[in-house]
Scaffold this motif. Structure first.
Motif, PDB file in Angstrom:
ATOM      1  N   LEU A 118     -18.533  36.936  32.274  1.00  0.00           N
ATOM      2  CA  LEU A 118     -18.047  35.826  32.923  1.00  0.00           C
ATOM      3  C   LEU A 118     -17.053  34.898  31.917  1.00  0.00           C
ATOM      4  O   LEU A 118     -15.777  34.853  31.931  1.00  0.00           O
ATOM      5  CB  LEU A 118     -19.020  34.693  33.465  1.00  0.00           C
ATOM      6  CG  LEU A 118     -18.533  33.574  33.786  1.00  0.00           C
ATOM      7  CD1 LEU A 118     -17.801  33.527  35.057  1.00  0.00           C
ATOM      8  CD2 LEU A 118     -19.819  32.298  34.207  1.00  0.00           C
ATOM      9  N   TYR A 119     -17.697  34.543  30.461  1.00  0.00           N
ATOM     10  CA  TYR A 119     -16.896  33.910  29.710  1.00  0.00           C
ATOM     11  C   TYR A 119     -15.627  35.108  29.140  1.00  0.00           C
ATOM     12  O   TYR A 119     -14.522  34.433  29.100  1.00  0.00           O
ATOM     13  CB  TYR A 119     -17.652  33.697  28.429  1.00  0.00           C
ATOM     14  CG  TYR A 119     -18.291  32.208  28.686  1.00  0.00           C
ATOM     15  CD1 TYR A 119     -17.986  31.072  28.236  1.00  0.00           C
ATOM     16  CD2 TYR A 119     -19.625  32.326  29.056  1.00  0.00           C
ATOM     17  CE1 TYR A 119     -18.589  29.897  28.292  1.00  0.00           C
ATOM     18  CE2 TYR A 119     -20.274  31.094  29.648  1.00  0.00           C
ATOM     19  CZ  TYR A 119     -19.926  30.014  28.797  1.00  0.00           C
ATOM     20  OH  TYR A 119     -20.329  28.666  29.164  1.00  0.00           O
ATOM     21  N   GLY A 120     -15.872  36.149  28.903  1.00  0.00           N
ATOM     22  CA  GLY A 120     -14.833  37.100  28.565  1.00  0.00           C
ATOM     23  C   GLY A 120     -13.749  37.157  29.500  1.00  0.00           C
ATOM     24  O   GLY A 120     -12.505  36.897  29.339  1.00  0.00           O
ATOM     25  N   THR A 121     -14.015  37.248  31.004  1.00  0.00           N
ATOM     26  CA  THR A 121     -13.093  36.953  32.003  1.00  0.00           C
ATOM     27  C   THR A 121     -12.369  35.999  32.040  1.00  0.00           C
ATOM     28  O   THR A 121     -11.034  35.879  32.147  1.00  0.00           O
ATOM     29  CB  THR A 121     -13.833  37.142  33.384  1.00  0.00           C
ATOM     30  OG1 THR A 121     -14.468  38.771  33.293  1.00  0.00           O
ATOM     31  CG2 THR A 121     -12.702  37.162  34.428  1.00  0.00           C
ATOM     32  N   PHE A 122     -13.183  34.559  31.785  1.00  0.00           N
ATOM     33  CA  PHE A 122     -12.430  33.434  31.658  1.00  0.00           C
ATOM     34  C   PHE A 122     -11.367  33.348  30.425  1.00  0.00           C
ATOM     35  O   PHE A 122     -10.269  32.950  30.669  1.00  0.00           O
ATOM     36  CB  PHE A 122     -13.332  32.280  31.613  1.00  0.00           C
ATOM     37  CG  PHE A 122     -12.761  30.990  31.558  1.00  0.00           C
ATOM     38  CD1 PHE A 122     -12.295  30.408  32.854  1.00  0.00           C
ATOM     39  CD2 PHE A 122     -12.461  30.270  30.581  1.00  0.00           C
ATOM     40  CE1 PHE A 122     -11.419  29.161  32.746  1.00  0.00           C
ATOM     41  CE2 PHE A 122     -11.668  28.933  30.314  1.00  0.00           C
ATOM     42  CZ  PHE A 122     -11.155  28.469  31.639  1.00  0.00           C
ATOM     43  N   TYR A 123     -11.744  33.733  29.258  1.00  0.00           N
ATOM     44  CA  TYR A 123     -10.896  33.521  28.048  1.00  0.00           C
ATOM     45  C   TYR A 123      -9.483  34.362  28.354  1.00  0.00           C
ATOM     46  O   TYR A 123      -8.780  33.851  28.212  1.00  0.00           O
ATOM     47  CB  TYR A 123     -11.681  34.180  26.867  1.00  0.00           C
ATOM     48  CG  TYR A 123     -12.747  33.525  26.525  1.00  0.00           C
ATOM     49  CD1 TYR A 123     -12.881  32.116  26.531  1.00  0.00           C
ATOM     50  CD2 TYR A 123     -13.926  34.143  25.867  1.00  0.00           C
ATOM     51  CE1 TYR A 123     -14.197  31.531  26.155  1.00  0.00           C
ATOM     52  CE2 TYR A 123     -15.322  33.464  25.475  1.00  0.00           C
ATOM     53  CZ  TYR A 123     -15.276  32.047  25.800  1.00  0.00           C
ATOM     54  OH  TYR A 123     -16.330  31.528  25.301  1.00  0.00           O
ATOM     55  N   CYS A 124      -9.799  35.650  28.787  1.00  0.00           N
ATOM     56  CA  CYS A 124      -8.660  36.378  29.166  1.00  0.00           C
ATOM     57  C   CYS A 124      -7.771  35.916  30.125  1.00  0.00           C
ATOM     58  O   CYS A 124      -6.796  35.689  30.102  1.00  0.00           O
ATOM     59  CB  CYS A 124      -9.154  37.606  29.606  1.00  0.00           C
ATOM     60  SG  CYS A 124      -9.821  38.788  28.091  1.00  0.00           S
ATOM     61  N   SER A 125      -8.439  35.396  31.244  1.00  0.00           N
ATOM     62  CA  SER A 125      -7.548  34.991  32.676  1.00  0.00           C
ATOM     63  C   SER A 125      -6.790  33.518  31.833  1.00  0.00           C
ATOM     64  O   SER A 125      -5.869  33.514  32.513  1.00  0.00           O
ATOM     65  CB  SER A 125      -8.398  34.668  33.648  1.00  0.00           C
ATOM     66  OG  SER A 125      -9.184  35.764  33.930  1.00  0.00           O
ATOM     67  N   GLN A 126      -7.496  32.740  31.278  1.00  0.00           N
ATOM     68  CA  GLN A 126      -6.826  31.571  30.886  1.00  0.00           C
ATOM     69  C   GLN A 126      -5.608  31.902  30.039  1.00  0.00           C
ATOM     70  O   GLN A 126      -4.310  31.126  30.331  1.00  0.00           O
ATOM     71  CB  GLN A 126      -7.702  30.576  29.887  1.00  0.00           C
ATOM     72  CG  GLN A 126      -7.128  29.385  29.621  1.00  0.00           C
ATOM     73  CD  GLN A 126      -8.139  28.430  28.649  1.00  0.00           C
ATOM     74  OE1 GLN A 126      -8.645  28.878  27.731  1.00  0.00           O
ATOM     75  NE2 GLN A 126      -8.276  27.207  29.146  1.00  0.00           N
ATOM     76  N   LEU A 127      -5.620  32.786  29.111  1.00  0.00           N
ATOM     77  CA  LEU A 127      -4.407  32.924  28.472  1.00  0.00           C
ATOM     78  C   LEU A 127      -3.351  33.662  29.165  1.00  0.00           C
ATOM     79  O   LEU A 127      -1.970  33.309  29.204  1.00  0.00           O
ATOM     80  CB  LEU A 127      -4.716  33.925  27.006  1.00  0.00           C
ATOM     81  CG  LEU A 127      -5.469  33.408  26.107  1.00  0.00           C
ATOM     82  CD1 LEU A 127      -5.889  34.417  24.753  1.00  0.00           C
ATOM     83  CD2 LEU A 127      -5.104  32.007  25.480  1.00  0.00           C
ATOM     84  N   ALA A 128      -3.649  34.642  30.199  1.00  0.00           N
ATOM     85  CA  ALA A 128      -2.857  35.275  31.202  1.00  0.00           C
ATOM     86  C   ALA A 128      -2.378  33.992  31.988  1.00  0.00           C
ATOM     87  O   ALA A 128      -1.184  34.162  32.152  1.00  0.00           O
ATOM     88  CB  ALA A 128      -3.452  36.309  31.812  1.00  0.00           C
ATOM     89  N   LEU A 129      -2.907  33.114  32.556  1.00  0.00           N
ATOM     90  CA  LEU A 129      -2.419  32.286  33.397  1.00  0.00           C
ATOM     91  C   LEU A 129      -1.474  31.321  32.713  1.00  0.00           C
ATOM     92  O   LEU A 129      -0.640  30.834  33.395  1.00  0.00           O
ATOM     93  CB  LEU A 129      -3.764  31.432  34.073  1.00  0.00           C
ATOM     94  CG  LEU A 129      -4.558  31.894  35.313  1.00  0.00           C
ATOM     95  CD1 LEU A 129      -5.560  31.200  35.591  1.00  0.00           C
ATOM     96  CD2 LEU A 129      -3.503  32.341  36.470  1.00  0.00           C
ATOM     97  N   LYS A 130      -1.856  30.771  31.349  1.00  0.00           N
ATOM     98  CA  LYS A 130      -0.848  30.085  30.932  1.00  0.00           C
ATOM     99  C   LYS A 130       0.529  30.814  30.812  1.00  0.00           C
ATOM    100  O   LYS A 130       1.320  30.181  31.266  1.00  0.00           O
ATOM    101  CB  LYS A 130      -1.272  29.700  29.300  1.00  0.00           C
ATOM    102  CG  LYS A 130      -2.281  28.805  29.230  1.00  0.00           C
ATOM    103  CD  LYS A 130      -2.636  28.601  27.761  1.00  0.00           C
ATOM    104  CE  LYS A 130      -3.935  27.468  27.662  1.00  0.00           C
ATOM    105  NZ  LYS A 130      -4.487  27.411  26.303  1.00  0.00           N
TER     106      LYS A 130
END
Ligand code: NAD
Length: 260
Positions: A118-130
């Motif tokens: 969950l956190y791993g998916t969030f960390y990667c997604s947050q950077l990609a979304l930015k």
């Protein structure tokens, strides 16, 4: 209809083996430049990179512990330095954790699964979304599991993490849609990889598993990889905020096939 990803840069986590490696190779075969993320198997990630480069494609291998935000940031920096701004993120790194009833599981073991999935998916997604929201294009595809909807005794952290990834994807999709960015999940059924070697290498467990799959076979990594490639391409351009189940019918209540 043509499925081409030329000019796109895709980062695939968990790409040193199993489903992630097959996805990364499928994306590369469709023309994408690909960053093969690995956690510990540098050799297989580098072999995949060499294979893609040998066929005239662009690829790099990048290391990270996805459960560590600083490590994820360093991975994005390295990947984007090599291949440019990210167009496609596939969050595939994941673990199922130790099997134990919820009242017995060690807290650190339970939390580890949430940290990676969950956190791993969030960390990667947050950077990609930015990056994607600013550039008004991009797609994130999260590999969840049939266990986002099917309970699984002994694996409460895994089921919780995958259900959370599903709803997180839908929320991110809602947030990012006005910027032309898609976010979705793909939920595999039982796909033959290292993660479930104990099951498919034991005839008794395999027999039991097959009773749960209407199509009568375990999935191949290509069953997932090629569907991912379709979904992240322009052919899948109208799909966002949902989960596609690719499971041979596992979520179709096979136990009701003979009356209910
Ligand atoms: P796998 O064990 O081959 O792949 C898991 C990957 O995650 C590995 O590459 C591993 O290095 C990486 N990883 C684990 N912890 C990490 C960490 N802390 N940081 C970075 N990377 C880490 O298994 P797989 O079957 O290919 O699984 C891939 C994904 O598919 C997982 O998210 C899994 O939950 C999901 N999935 C698999 C199946 C199946 O039947 N195989 C079914 C449903 C969902």
């Amino acid at each position: 209809m043509q499925i081409r990803l030329d000019g796109k840069f895709a980062l695939v986590t968990g790409a040193s083996g199993g489903i992630g490696q097959a996805i990364a190779r499928s994306l590369a075969a469709s023309g994408a430049a690909v960053a093969f993320h690995y956690s510990s198997h540098a050799d297989t990630a580098h072999a995949s990179v060499a294979a893609v480069q040998g066929e005239g494609g662009r690829a790099v291998a990048v290391q990270a512990d996805v459960a560590d935000p600083a490590s994820v940031q360093a991975m994005f920096d390295a990947a984007e330095r090599a291949l440019g701004p990210i167009d496609i993120l596939i969050n595939c790194a994941g673990i199922d954790g130790k099997q134990a009833p919820s009242w017995e599981i060690d807290l650190a073991d339970w939390k580890k699964v949430i940290d990676v999935n969950l956190y791993g998916t969030f960390y990667c997604s947050q950077l990609a979304l930015k990056s994607m929201v600013a550039r008004k294009k991009g797609v994130i595809l999260n590999i969840s599991s049939v266990h986002e909807v099917i309970a699984w005794s002994g694996y409460s952290a895994y089921t919780a993490s995958k259900a959370a990834v599903s709803m997180m994807s839908k929320t991110m999709a809602q947030e990012a849609a006005p910027f032309g960015v898609r976010v979705l999940s793909l939920a595999p059924g039982a796909i033959q990889t290292d993660i479930n070697r104990a099951v498919w290498s034991d005839p008794e467990q395999m027999k039991d598993l097959l009773t749960k799959i209407p199509l009568g076979r375990m999935g191949k990594v290509e069953d997932i990889a090629d569907m991912v490639t379709v979904l992240v391409s322009d052919v899948g351009g109208y799909v966002t905020g949902t989960t596609l189940f690719v499971d041979g019918g596992m979520t179709d209540y096979p136990e009701f096939a003979h009356g209910g």
